[in-house]
Scaffold this active site. Sequence first.
Site, PDB file in Angstrom:
ATOM      1  N   HIS A  32       1.684  -4.843  -2.110  1.00  0.00           N
ATOM      2  CA  HIS A  32       1.648  -3.620  -1.046  1.00  0.00           C
ATOM      3  C   HIS A  32       0.322  -2.940  -1.052  1.00  0.00           C
ATOM      4  CE1 HIS A  32       2.878   0.459   0.185  1.00  0.00           C
ATOM      5  NE2 HIS A  32       3.367  -0.168   1.306  1.00  0.00           N
ATOM      6  N   HIS A  74      -4.283   2.002   5.469  1.00  0.00           N
ATOM      7  CA  HIS A  74      -2.744   2.311   5.845  1.00  0.00           C
ATOM      8  C   HIS A  74      -2.586   3.470   7.146  1.00  0.00           C
ATOM      9  CE1 HIS A  74       1.082   4.395   5.244  1.00  0.00           C
ATOM     10  NE2 HIS A  74       1.595   3.404   5.306  1.00  0.00           N
TER      11      HIS A  74
HETATM   12 CA    CA Z   1       2.330  -1.246   5.488  1.00  0.00          CA
END
Ligand code: CA
Length: 342
Positions: A32, A74
């Site tokens: 992630h 992000h």
């Molecule tokens: Ca993502």
Amino acid sequence: MLKKLFASALLLSLALPLTASAGDYRPGVAAHRGASGYLPEHTLPAKAMAYAMGVDYIEQDVVMSKDGKLLVMHDTLLDTTTDVAKRFPDRARKDGRFYSSDFTYDELRSLRVTERFDVKTGKPVFSGRFPDSPIAYQIPSLEEEFLQVQGLNKSTGRNVSVYVEVKEPVFFQEQGLDILKATIDMMTKYGYNSMESKAILQIFDYEAVVRARELGWKGELAMLVTASGQGHIDDKARHAWLQTDEGLRDVAKYATIYAPNFNLLAVPTEDAKAYTISDLGDRARKAGMKLHSWTLREDSLPKGFRTFGEVLDVAFKTIKVDGMFSDFPDILVKYLKDNDMR
Ligand code: CA
């Protein structure tokens, strides 16, 4: 609907055994934002570290610059992971925030990426992670990410793929930027537009999932689902619908992967001291999709859990997800090896 979901969740949690034999179950591990538990998220070093940890997928969140270039970070906002507020203090919008789509590629590349911090307090979001430092980490371009993964695949002989999220297509459309088309074009250029490439395109926006197919996306496609909705205005209602059987049947016409937040699969009780396993994952599979989920963090457990080990047992032995995102992918890889699932 929630009440109903809850009742069926309770029933299912009673029916499911807590242990399961591993057999040929081989869930995928997605890093992630890279190995973001250890290095600032979405930096090339964090991606290289994740690669070396033996993951199956490395994630890229994609945003767009004013001049139409694709970069990996992000947030559409720049001020939580970079020094933009110090470098370009007069470039905030009325809301006091800094948006990637207001800056050129060259300006974005000149920013220093840091560990994520709270814009109000200036304190790190995860206090135990990589400290604030003067290291000149840069925002990578999507192209650099692809080049690094493919370069490592060549030099190591492994076959790690990419898991690309298009951030807020409606927001970028409003800025005159077609981020979805540009991302699909870039993935196609790098050989990712096929099921064989294992590459996954992931989006929170249902309309964009539908449009991705219209634009010629042929590879794996993940519908991201949250309880709260994310991005544009009708998302909360849309995401509730995406959890109904009707919504699941509909989205399965486009998506190959259903990817809800982990708290929709292991639903915390009202007092957040425990959780129940919902039937959402099983219903998604029945609709014909694989089940992925997000995001497991050793330093921030999902509500209702007491240990990270318990989280992993529920994810991989009870729910048996087909893929899982984590900031700490090395812990997942080790767990799966130890449990004969890798
Ligand atoms: Ca993502």
